[in-house]
Design a protein around this motif. Structure first.
Motif, PDB file in Angstrom:
ATOM      1  N   LEU A 193      63.685  40.199  90.008  1.00 42.08           N
ATOM      2  CA  LEU A 193      64.468  41.345  89.560  1.00 42.08           C
ATOM      3  C   LEU A 193      64.647  41.371  88.047  1.00 42.08           C
ATOM      4  CD1 LEU A 193      66.033  43.829  90.546  1.00 42.08           C
ATOM      5  CD2 LEU A 193      68.062  42.375  90.761  1.00 42.08           C
ATOM      6  N   ARG A 194      65.059  40.268  87.466  1.00 37.77           N
ATOM      7  CA  ARG A 194      65.392  40.276  86.034  1.00 37.77           C
ATOM      8  C   ARG A 194      64.229  39.821  85.152  1.00 37.77           C
ATOM      9  NH1 ARG A 194      70.473  41.819  85.642  1.00 37.77           N
ATOM     10  NH2 ARG A 194      71.955  41.348  87.316  1.00 37.77           N
ATOM     11  N   ASP A 195      63.540  38.759  85.554  1.00 40.26           N
ATOM     12  CA  ASP A 195      62.452  38.267  84.700  1.00 40.26           C
ATOM     13  C   ASP A 195      61.215  39.154  84.793  1.00 40.26           C
ATOM     14  OD1 ASP A 195      64.173  36.220  84.080  1.00 40.26           O
ATOM     15  OD2 ASP A 195      63.192  34.726  85.351  1.00 40.26           O
ATOM     16  N   ASP A 196      60.776  39.418  86.016  1.00 38.37           N
ATOM     17  CA  ASP A 196      59.532  40.174  86.181  1.00 38.37           C
ATOM     18  C   ASP A 196      59.724  41.672  85.942  1.00 38.37           C
ATOM     19  OD1 ASP A 196      58.481  37.743  86.851  1.00 38.37           O
ATOM     20  OD2 ASP A 196      58.252  38.174  88.989  1.00 38.37           O
ATOM     21  N   TRP A 197      60.838  42.224  86.416  1.00 38.78           N
ATOM     22  CA  TRP A 197      61.032  43.681  86.344  1.00 38.78           C
ATOM     23  C   TRP A 197      61.957  44.105  85.212  1.00 38.78           C
ATOM     24  CZ3 TRP A 197      62.236  44.689  92.255  1.00 38.78           C
ATOM     25  CH2 TRP A 197      61.084  44.407  93.015  1.00 38.78           C
ATOM     26  N   GLY A 234      72.193  34.859  96.941  1.00 39.19           N
ATOM     27  CA  GLY A 234      72.197  33.604  96.200  1.00 39.19           C
ATOM     28  C   GLY A 234      70.780  33.136  95.941  1.00 39.19           C
ATOM     29  N   SER A 235      69.876  34.112  95.760  1.00 39.36           N
ATOM     30  CA  SER A 235      68.450  33.809  95.660  1.00 39.36           C
ATOM     31  C   SER A 235      67.969  33.881  94.223  1.00 39.36           C
ATOM     32  CB  SER A 235      67.642  34.794  96.515  1.00 39.36           C
ATOM     33  OG  SER A 235      66.265  34.651  96.278  1.00 39.36           O
ATOM     34  N   ASN A 236      67.578  32.765  93.682  1.00 37.26           N
ATOM     35  CA  ASN A 236      66.987  32.748  92.344  1.00 37.26           C
ATOM     36  C   ASN A 236      65.655  33.478  92.313  1.00 37.26           C
ATOM     37  OD1 ASN A 236      68.803  31.130  90.594  1.00 37.26           O
ATOM     38  ND2 ASN A 236      68.464  29.574  92.158  1.00 37.26           N
ATOM     39  N   LEU A 237      64.893  33.385  93.414  1.00 40.69           N
ATOM     40  CA  LEU A 237      63.612  34.082  93.477  1.00 40.69           C
ATOM     41  C   LEU A 237      63.815  35.590  93.373  1.00 40.69           C
ATOM     42  CD1 LEU A 237      60.552  34.326  94.024  1.00 40.69           C
ATOM     43  CD2 LEU A 237      61.098  34.251  96.473  1.00 40.69           C
ATOM     44  N   LEU A 238      64.699  36.133  94.213  1.00 32.59           N
ATOM     45  CA  LEU A 238      64.872  37.584  94.245  1.00 32.59           C
ATOM     46  C   LEU A 238      65.639  38.102  93.040  1.00 32.59           C
ATOM     47  CD1 LEU A 238      65.786  38.125  98.020  1.00 32.59           C
ATOM     48  CD2 LEU A 238      63.596  38.591  96.917  1.00 32.59           C
ATOM     49  N   LEU A 239      66.775  37.481  92.743  1.00 36.92           N
ATOM     50  CA  LEU A 239      67.693  38.054  91.759  1.00 36.92           C
ATOM     51  C   LEU A 239      67.365  37.679  90.323  1.00 36.92           C
ATOM     52  CD1 LEU A 239      71.106  37.638  93.620  1.00 36.92           C
ATOM     53  CD2 LEU A 239      69.453  39.502  93.741  1.00 36.92           C
ATOM     54  N   GLN A 240      66.744  36.534  90.134  1.00 29.12           N
ATOM     55  CA  GLN A 240      66.430  36.126  88.765  1.00 29.12           C
ATOM     56  C   GLN A 240      64.952  36.330  88.445  1.00 29.12           C
ATOM     57  OE1 GLN A 240      68.715  35.275  86.332  1.00 29.12           O
ATOM     58  NE2 GLN A 240      66.914  35.624  85.060  1.00 29.12           N
ATOM     59  N   LYS A 241      64.062  35.637  89.179  1.00 29.78           N
ATOM     60  CA  LYS A 241      62.652  35.707  88.806  1.00 29.78           C
ATOM     61  C   LYS A 241      62.086  37.117  88.954  1.00 29.78           C
ATOM     62  CE  LYS A 241      58.008  34.043  89.666  1.00 29.78           C
ATOM     63  NZ  LYS A 241      57.483  35.426  89.546  1.00 29.78           N
ATOM     64  N   LEU A 253      77.724  29.670  93.611  1.00 26.31           N
ATOM     65  CA  LEU A 253      76.300  29.827  93.901  1.00 26.31           C
ATOM     66  C   LEU A 253      75.870  31.277  93.704  1.00 26.31           C
ATOM     67  CD1 LEU A 253      73.542  28.959  94.990  1.00 26.31           C
ATOM     68  CD2 LEU A 253      74.463  29.192  97.317  1.00 26.31           C
ATOM     69  N   ALA A 254      76.662  32.219  94.195  1.00 26.12           N
ATOM     70  CA  ALA A 254      76.302  33.629  94.092  1.00 26.12           C
ATOM     71  C   ALA A 254      76.244  34.089  92.642  1.00 26.12           C
ATOM     72  CB  ALA A 254      77.289  34.469  94.889  1.00 26.12           C
ATOM     73  N   VAL A 255      77.259  33.753  91.850  1.00 28.56           N
ATOM     74  CA  VAL A 255      77.292  34.194  90.455  1.00 28.56           C
ATOM     75  C   VAL A 255      76.176  33.539  89.653  1.00 28.56           C
ATOM     76  CG1 VAL A 255      78.653  34.238  88.332  1.00 28.56           C
ATOM     77  CG2 VAL A 255      79.755  34.688  90.534  1.00 28.56           C
ATOM     78  N   THR A 256      75.972  32.256  89.874  1.00 24.65           N
ATOM     79  CA  THR A 256      74.906  31.552  89.166  1.00 24.65           C
ATOM     80  C   THR A 256      73.543  32.159  89.473  1.00 24.65           C
ATOM     81  OG1 THR A 256      76.188  29.492  89.206  1.00 24.65           O
ATOM     82  CG2 THR A 256      73.816  29.299  88.802  1.00 24.65           C
ATOM     83  N   SER A 257      73.356  32.619  90.700  1.00 25.05           N
ATOM     84  CA  SER A 257      72.079  33.196  91.102  1.00 25.05           C
ATOM     85  C   SER A 257      71.900  34.632  90.621  1.00 25.05           C
ATOM     86  CB  SER A 257      71.946  33.152  92.633  1.00 25.05           C
ATOM     87  OG  SER A 257      72.063  31.831  93.117  1.00 25.05           O
ATOM     88  N   GLY A 258      73.007  35.292  90.252  1.00 23.14           N
ATOM     89  CA  GLY A 258      72.867  36.630  89.699  1.00 23.14           C
ATOM     90  C   GLY A 258      73.606  37.730  90.417  1.00 23.14           C
TER      91      GLY A 258
END
Length: 889
Positions: free
Chosen positions: A271-275, A262-269, A309-314
């Motif tokens: 994993l998806r944004d940076d990588w 449920g981590s926006n840092l790991l799963l969104q910023k 929370l989990a789905v929203t986070s990715g």
């Protein structure tokens, strides 16, 4: 054409040709219309993109159907022609938990090969077997667990602490080595077809995850950005950017107060944004339940909130039961918008389309894989090769090894000498071969006297359990137990088969015991008596897949229903010689690796005396010691001295084995110690007293043969340690501290027992003619080359390792870092020149924020068959290593 008649004839011919053309065009159009395929739904059209097909399919679904497809065991949607699909499958070191398969060395052994190309070949072989098995299952109408094409492999976490029980699944402690092995395995698994994936690999567990096992559902880890980007993320970044891994599994723990799933840092910023990760994220199993269940993370109050929370986070896919039906409630309560589900589903169904699951088999290259690749001779040879290359010779005093094949008698002693489980590790398939060290040595020396003894238990309170023999089992007037077999998993109705089984020691492979069943579900009830021939304390157990229970003298002793690979449940009891004890075993199976073994051990046996006698009458002793995947592994109930719920609290050999080791040594016989284990061992006493030590890991089904080949000189060992062997846990920080200070070879300031990268050979290699520029321009690649000579009399492999050290660095840089390696083969007296290119990314330093910086100054570059010592950083003159200091400007 001067006459009117000529003009008329010309006109008629022209009209005739025109009419024929019209007719032909009409016929062509008619034929084209006749052969054009019509589709009820757009997603069925294979000519449009996978993403478009996924979008159209999702558009046809109801909310309930959408939610059902976000769980790992997704049900069929009959009206849309969507078959049931179970996303859970494993291939850590071969296809696991799905019946027959080639079993390769455990992950830590894969790392010890230091051979990414070989591991790529292994990935190709494993995915061949995976494809073949999947299509066979599908033709039989089987779509259950361990039968799909989405595999939760590899484990590329960093093995930062030897106490972690699951470290055996990883490729070691170094981010660079891990990334090279991981990238190549993923590429081998996912295939090279430009359109279809061979299978989906899953890099796990994202991120900052490596124990302790017993508290992984509650722990919250904090690390600096430097440690995050220097240690914990590089292998994942390489998996995403280089290998194009199509799936990521998020971890159980929290990181910086957010659950990893449920981590926006790991799963969104990151994993998806940076990588720019384009695949899907799956939760570790029941990790999202940890969001809200009592005494876990405490992030939400309800399951619906946890799912939202989990789905929203990715996190797109749930291994567990939180998403269905709770996401429907979350949408209706406006905790999450339905469009978020559509995003996740698009990722999931795009993967299924890329696997060719909705297309004709003849259009999918990988669907043509024949079943005879499974457990084939070609794959057997590859498994044996990986095992050989994973062997690490730690010590060889006075060249005791290799042993002579002219030995007339040899003692093979130890709890791992004939242990099948010590070949396999965890997350394994079921092999046809079990070549233990004892079997391999017998095969190697057919004319010698082989004196075998167990010698000790694996650990105090953990005896070696063996199948209960026919001689003590009774069923009326017959030897053995009555077996009633049912074509269902609940012992219902009349049995389909009743017979006398002389022992309960079954691996049903490939045929099930009940004929003509349409799935893998069946059950067995064994009844009879045990009549022991000796009085004493006994441990009685059932090693089984799926589930079962044991009744002893009509009392239920234990039951279980959650085993995904064969594990042993047991109870302890006192038995009297000649007394009959009633026993009933209920076993049921629900997946594709059915096994049942009724096992026992007499707990008060003297195992040491027979071992001493075996050693006394032998010329040489081979001691097979170490650990067992039965006591180190994932979240176990095991509580023994030195072991803690799957992890270890001590890193020495268990006391039972140390006592055996010292007693055998006292006899004065030439002794070789073979270690079989998944993590580093502090064998300090052995290092001081035993002349030869071989590290063999959990080496796969041909592991014993690889061990014997090394011991007797049929193979020259060249494996290298992928982890540091420390001398004591006292040298280590707290297990729960994820700060990298004083951890791994990069930061450890003490004196290791055996260094990362260490490994001996039966020959000697000399390094000369290091060529590298004196001055290096910052952010430019550094080219270097070195000559390597095999100066001995034996052909062999050498692992050429390149390390850098930033001299006088002011920002707590690593002591040294691996930046390149190559495994090469050299014949006796042969010389090869080896080239390397160190990219700026590899020699950059990191600031506190985790950003790469290029500081001017001195940097030592060392190339050799091992790490440099502190004294060798400046222009080393050692024969097996060369160094040079360069200036970065």
């Amino acid at each position: 054409m001067n006459t009117q008649s000529d003009r008329i004839i010309f006109t008629l011919k022209t009209v005739h040709k025109f009419l024929i053309g019209v007719i032909l065009i009409s016929l062509f159009c008619a034929c084209t219309e006749h052969t054009t395929t019509t589709y009820e739904y757009t997603f069925q059209n294979p000519k449009i993109s996978f993403e478009e097909r996924a979008t159209d399919l999702i558009h046809q679904m109801t909310l309930g159907e959408k939610v059902s497809q976000m769980r790992y065991d997704a049900p069929e949607i009959e009206r849309l022609g969507v078959p049931a699909y179970n996303w859970w499958n494993e291939c850590l070191h071969g296809v696991a938990r799905a019946g027959e398969a080639t079993v390769f060395p455990q992950g830590i052994g894969m790392g010890a090969t230091w051979n990414p190309t070989l591991i790529h070949d292994m990935g190709v072989a494993v995915s061949d077997e995976a494809r073949a098995k999947h299509h066979k299952f599908a033709k039989e109408g089987k779509r259950g667990i361990y039968q799909g094409l989405t595999f939760w492999t590899p484990n590329i976490n960093i093995f930062r602490d030897p106490r972690w029980g699951r470290g055996q699944e990883t490729y070691g402690e170094d981010p660079y080595l891990t990334s090279r092995i991981g990238v190549n395995y993923i590429k081998g698994l996912q295939g090279d077809d430009p359109k279809y994936l061979k299978l989906v690999a899953t890099a796990k567990h994202f991120a900052v995850h490596s124990g302790p096992e017993k508290s992984r559902h509650q722990d919250n880890y904090q690390v600096s950005n430097r440690d995050l980007y220097e240690t914990y993320l590089p292998a994942f970044e390489a998996a995403v950017k280089e290998a194009k891994v199509h799936s990521i599994m998020c971890a159980y723990n929290r990181f910086r107060d957010e659950a990893c799933c449920g981590s926006n840092l790991l799963l969104q910023k990151i994993l998806r944004d940076d990588w720019d990760f384009q695949g899907y994220v799956v939760s570790d199993c029941w990790a999202i339940a940890d969001f809200w269940e009592p005494n876990r993370h405490g992030l939400t109050e309800t399951a619906a909130e946890a799912g939202a929370l989990a789905v929203t986070s990715g996190t797109d896919l749930n291994c567990g039961n939180v998403y269905d039906p709770n996401l429907k409630e979350a949408v209706l309560k406006e905790l999450i918008d339905e469009s978020k589900l559509d995003i996740a589903l698009k990722r999931l169904f795009t993967a299924r389309f890329k696997l060719g699951m909705f297309d004709a088999a003849e259009d999918v290259k990988w669907a043509q894989t024949p079943y005879d690749v499974v457990a084939s001779d070609k794959h057997y040879q590859l498994s044996e090769k990986v095992a050989r290359e994973s062997m690490v010779l730690l010590k060889n005093e006075d060249q005791l090894l290799p042993l002579s094949k002219d030995i007339t008698s040899i003692a093979v002693i130890g709890p791992n000498a004939n242990s099948k489980q010590a070949l396999l590790g965890n997350y394994h398939g079921t092999p046809h071969q079990f070549i233990t060290p004892l079997k391999a040595i017998k095969d190697k020396l057919p004319n010698a006297q082989i004196n075998y003894a167990l010698g000790s238990d694996v650990a105090e309170g953990w005896p070696i359990l063996e199948p209960i023999p026919t001689s003590v089992l009774k069923n009326g007037d017959k030897k053995g137990l009555k077996g009633a077999y049912f074509a269902n998993r609940s012992w219902e109705g009349e049995p389909a088969l009743v017979r006398n089984d002389t022992a309960v020691h079954f691996i049903w492979m490939p045929e099930k015991p009940v004929k003509d069943i349409q799935n893998d579900e069946f059950s067995v009830r064994w009844t009879g008596q045990i009549i022991p021939k000796e009085t004493g304390s006994y441990r009685i157990g059932l090693k089984a897949s799926s589930g079962g229970k044991i009744y002893f003298n009509e009392q239920l002793q234990f039951e279980f229903s959650d085993d995904h690979e064969p594990k042993t449940r047991y109870f302890d009891t006192e038995l009297t010689k000649g007394v009959a004890y009633d026993i009933k075993i209920d076993y049921f199976n629900y997946h594709t690796d059915p096994q049942a073994h009724l096992v026992w051990a007499k707990k008060d046996q003297d195992l040491l005396s027979p071992a001493i006698e075996a050693a006394k009458k032998s010329d040489v002793v081979v001691l097979c010691l170490g650990l067992s995947p039965n006591i180190e592994g994932e979240e176990m109930p095991v509580l023994l001295e030195g072991f803690d719920k799957g992890d270890r609290s001590e890193i020495t050999l268990p006391k039972t084995q140390i006592r055996l080791l010292k007693e055998i040594h006292a006899l004065g016989k030439p002794t070789v110690l073979v270690l079989m284990n998944g993590s580093a061992l502090a064998v300090n006493w052995a290092d001081e007293n035993i002349p030869a030590i071989l590290e063999a890991w959990y080496p796969g089904e041909f592991g014993g043969k690889a061990i014997a080949d090394v011991l007797f000189g049929d193979y020259n060992p060249a494996g290298r340690l992928p982890v540091t062997f420390y001398k004591s846990v006292e040298n280590l920080p707290d297990f729960k501290s994820y700060d990298m200070g004083n951890r791994t070879y990069k930061y450890f300031k003490g004196d290791p027992l055996y260094a990362f990268g260490h490994g001996l050979s039966y020959t000697n290699f000399i390094y000369t003619n290091l060529e590298v520029s004196d001055v290096v321009e910052a952010q430019k690649e550094i080219a270097l080359k070195v000559a390597v000579t095999n100066a001995g009399k034996v052909d062999g492999d050498e692992v050429v390792q390149v390390y850098i050290t930033h001299i006088n660095s002011t920002n707590d840089a690593p002591i040294r870092s691996l930046v390149g390696f190559k495994r090469i083969h050299l014949k006796a007296n042969e010389t090869k020149t080896v080239d390397f290119s160190i990219t700026p990314k590899l020699y950059a330093q990191l600031d506190e924020a985790g950003n790469k910086i290029y500081l001017e100054g001195k940097m030592s570059i060392s190339i050799g068959g091992r790490q440099p010592t502190a004294d060798e950083l400046n222009n080393s003159v050692a024969t097996n290593l060369v160094s040079k200091v360069v200036t970065i400007k």
